[in-house]
Design a protein around this motif. Structure first.
Motif, PDB file in Angstrom:
ATOM      1  N   HIS A  15      47.572  40.618  35.287  1.00 26.47           N
ATOM      2  CA  HIS A  15      47.295  40.875  36.698  1.00 26.47           C
ATOM      3  C   HIS A  15      47.900  41.848  37.222  1.00 26.47           C
ATOM      4  O   HIS A  15      49.178  42.034  37.517  1.00 26.47           O
ATOM      5  N   ASP A  31      41.024  34.155  40.103  1.00 25.16           N
ATOM      6  CA  ASP A  31      41.484  35.173  40.480  1.00 25.16           C
ATOM      7  C   ASP A  31      41.385  35.849  41.936  1.00 25.16           C
ATOM      8  O   ASP A  31      42.380  36.457  42.353  1.00 25.16           O
ATOM      9  N   GLU A  67      46.879  35.771  31.616  1.00 23.76           N
ATOM     10  CA  GLU A  67      46.989  35.939  32.887  1.00 23.76           C
ATOM     11  C   GLU A  67      47.548  37.293  33.413  1.00 23.76           C
ATOM     12  O   GLU A  67      48.522  37.641  34.383  1.00 23.76           O
TER      13      GLU A  67
END
Length: 767
Positions: free
Chosen positions: A141, A379, A139
């Protein structure tokens, strides 16, 4: 203030002397043990296994950034000696560094690198690439354009927020001390902000007299704030650092107190606090680097801040600039409620469960705004959510401004998802008409243009992708979707008896000055008197937002859960500017509260070190009822004196250089350039987003008039429920709004119209 010498050579912490040096009583010891057990049972402490796992992840992350900085140093052609000496270091801050994190909490971390390691190319480039290739990292980001740029990811299942600070050093020493102001020399703004988290956290730990008591109290207040729905910086409430600073100040004012007393004094002090007087742990230092610090006397934008909570590390800044008039009102109500419950606990009429009752948000109002968003994939939804959340506060500000603060908003700090709909979530705002103001027949608030402007602003997201949608609608309480409730099951009404519902029931004793004997010590007013007081409370709050010389006095929130009950208000015991009528009422309230004061006076060991009381402040004890005969009148007088002394001490604390700063009559659309995606507004036809903001601020009364108007005579728009009580009226989509359009603005769809009709007219229609 009575603390000319602290015991055992204890150093005074804070900008003022303590309010009380009193140590704990047996009662405090017992209640503190109860509180610690309550927090333990609530699952606020992580297991030893999880704690070890966090340490391992932090150690592994530190190794990764050291490898990263050597890699980029070699790639940049530095000589081998500099490559060998190249170093980066990981620091922690936030709840983990403060020692108040719970199971599953993320870890706020900071990577400090040398001057040749850039943020964009090296940190968000090479380090991001390294992390993306590691199987234990998921994950990942990056948020490059945030106010404080951050890389978010999970490392072995543990959530990490990683910031970056580039120092003007070729080599980062392993024993680097980032608390020194010199560390900020020749750094950019993003580095200063990134370093600020660590520097503030460390300074807090230095400025509290007892770290263990601070941690327990802060855990308590964080849990309380989350359960009562006032824990969220982005929604306009307070975040983790804000609560830490407020608790730390109470620890300074009561340095020898245990958490039980600190919690009680937290509510007592901040119920009486005169916002926008700032809360500060130390004096604001100008520093030698020329960085701007918070000062409303010199910086016009600082005058907009309604609830200043100042960070203790240079450059000192307001950590709570997101707070609006609506969220300040809600938090003030919650402080009042907490103060009353703590007093009831001392009288053995409440317990910790009472204090931690969750706020019944979906029972508190009859009308809500539902903001629904969706995207094509996970996303996109994560990015879309971040952007929309950063904008929601503007919707609250615009609605209240365009209705002259007559329509009040209560944002819920969290989002809700429908498991049957992927990549979708909803936000909610409670809506109510301002309390204590007569309802004119046919009066309506039209916020269609306001909502449309909000949607246009949200849709200006520069990273917008197909599928990113937003829909705003008005719903009534009975139509709240089931997925917002635990387990997807709507609870049966009425709910269980709570502190809030009991207070609401007391208000229904129409025309009767007393209530049930078990609550005889509460000031319960008849309907007419309560309405006057409620109106005065709202008026006082409005004035306080403009004049720091007035005390903030707001009603508690509990009674909002009852359809027919106006908020129950008590004249603030800290008010210093009242006329003779107010003084008489305040005297009556003090008389009613003296029963609780008698119970509280058992804890008179805190009296040493309290500032000397003024003559006559304990006269309320003479008017006490005889319900509690086991406590003497003299002891009650002592407690009344102690409370009055505390009140005077709080007043003195706030009489500083910022006491007279005035807030502007209107809040700006942007209280601060604080949003994570501040640079991600695309050009929409000549910067439409900014033009909307400007027009909102400069709008004249005549231009805003369509937002508050008399309803036309059309019966089709006269929808009323519950006998004509305050309702918001949905309007059919598609009807034109000729009065709200202009040549250079596209035709807007009617979204929401807010309608308030008199009881008489409603009764006619229902018949």
């Amino acid at each position: 203030m009575g603390s000319s010498g602290l015991s055992n050579g204890q150093q005074r912490l804070g900008i003022t002397e303590p309010i009380s040096l009193g140590g704990p009583t047996e009662y405090d010891v017992i209640k503190t043990r109860e509180l610690e057990k309550y927090l333990q049972d609530a699952g606020l402490y992580e297991s030893q296994e999880e704690a070890v796992g966090r340490e391992e992840v932090l150690g592994r992350l530190d190794q990764i950034v050291k490898i990263w900085v050597k890699t980029i140093s070699r790639a940049k052609g530095l000589n081998e000696q500099l490559v060998l000496e190249a170093n980066a270091k990981i620091f922690t801050f936030g709840s983990y560094r403060l020692g108040v994190h719970g199971p599953g909490a993320d870890i706020d971390t900071l990577c400090v690198g040398p001057t040749h390691a850039s943020r964009d190319k090296d940190f968000f480039g090479e380090l991001h690439k390294m992390l993306s290739e590691m199987p234990e990292v998921t994950e990942l980001h990056p948020v490059r354009d945030a106010h404080v740029p951050v890389m978010k990811f999970k490392f072995s299942g543990i959530s990490i927020d990683l910031l970056y600070a580039k120092l003007s050093l070729w080599v980062i020493p392993e024993d680097l001390d980032i608390s020194q102001d010199s560390i900020l020399q020749n750094t950019d703004e993003q580095t200063v902000r990134s370093l600020n988290g660590c520097r503030v956290t460390d300074q807090i730990l230095r400025l509290v007299p007892n770290i263990q008591s601070f941690r327990t109290t802060l855990r308590c207040m964080r849990l309380w704030a989350k359960l009562r729905g006032v824990y969220s910086n982005v929604s306009g409430f307070l975040g983790g650092i804000n609560w830490a600073l407020l608790v730390a100040r109470i620890c300074q004012l009561y340095p020898n107190a245990l958490p039980n007393m600190l919690v009680s004094r937290f509510f007592r002090v901040y119920t009486q606090w005169r916002w926008p007087n700032p809360v500060m742990l130390c004096a604001i230092e100008e520093g030698s680097l020329g960085l701007q610090v918070w000062d409303p006397r010199r910086n016009p934008k600082d005058r907009f801040h309604l609830m200043p909570i100042i960070t203790p590390a240079y450059p000192c800044m307001n950590s709570s600039y997101n707070v609006s008039s609506s969220t300040l009102r809600i938090m003030s109500e919650e402080f009042q409620r907490g103060s009353e419950i703590c007093e009831a606990m001392e009288a053995n009429n409440a317990d910790w469960d009472t204090l931690f009752e969750p706020y019944p948000f979906f029972e508190a109002y009859k009308n809500y705004l539902q903001i629904e968003i969706s995207a094509e994939n996970a996303d996109d939804l994560r990015n879309w959510k971040g952007w929309v959340e950063s904008r929601l506060r503007q919707l609250t500000l615009k609605i209240e401004r365009h209705t002259y603060n007559m329509l009040q908003c209560h944002p819920h700090p969290g989002d809700f998802s429908d498991s049957s709909r992927p990549f979708h979530c909803c936000y909610f705002m409670g809506l109510q008409r301002k309390q204590g103001v007569p309802v004119n027949e046919g009066e309506q608030f039209d916020i269609r243009l306001t909502v449309e402007e909000f949607k246009q602003n949200v849709n200006s997201y520069s990273s917008w992708k197909p599928g990113m949608d937003i829909h705003v609608c008005h719903i009534k309480r009975r139509n709240i979707p089931n997925f917002v409730f635990p387990g997807g099951i709507r609870p049966s009404r009425p709910p269980k008896v709570t502190w809030d519902s009991k207070r609401g029931s007391e208000l229904k004793v129409s025309g009767h000055p007393q209530v049930d004997k078990s609550y005889e010590g509460k000031a319960v007013l008849n309907g007419i008197d309560d309405q006057r007081k409620r109106k005065r409370v709202d008026d006082n709050l409005d004035n306080n937002l403009r004049n720091a010389k007035c005390f903030a006095s707001v009603p508690p929130s509990g009674s909002e859960v009852h359809d027919n009950s106006p908020p129950f208000s008590i004249a603030s015991s800290c008010s210093m500017n009242y006329d003779n009528t107010d003084a008489n009422r305040l005297g009556e309230l003090k008389s009613d509260k003296s029963v609780r004061d008698r119970q509280h006076c058992i804890r008179n060991s805190e009296h040493p070190g309290v500032i000397p009381p003024q003559n006559g402040v304990a006269n309320g004890a003479e008017r006490c009822t005889t319900q509690i005969k086991s406590v003497s009148a003299a002891a009650a007088a002592d407690t009344s004196t102690s409370k009055e002394a505390e009140k005077l001490a709080i007043e003195k604390i706030m009489s500083g250089p910022y006491d007279d700063h005035q807030t502007f009559p209107e809040e700006p659309d942007e209280l601060e350039d604080d949003i994570e995606y501040r640079n991600q507004v695309k050009d929409c036809g000549g910067n439409m987003g900014s033009s909307i903001v400007e027009s909102s601020i400069t709008k004249s009364a005549a231009e805003v008039e369509p937002f508050i108007s008399k309803k036309d005579a059309s019966p089709s728009t006269d929808l009323l429920i519950n006998g004509g009580l305050e309702e918001l009226e949905p309007v059919e989509l598609g009807a034109p709004i000729s009065s709200l359009t202009s040549a250079d603005m596209p035709q807007r769809k009617p979204l929401i119209r807010l309608n308030f009709t008199s009881l008489g007219k409603a009764a006619e229609k229902s018949s």
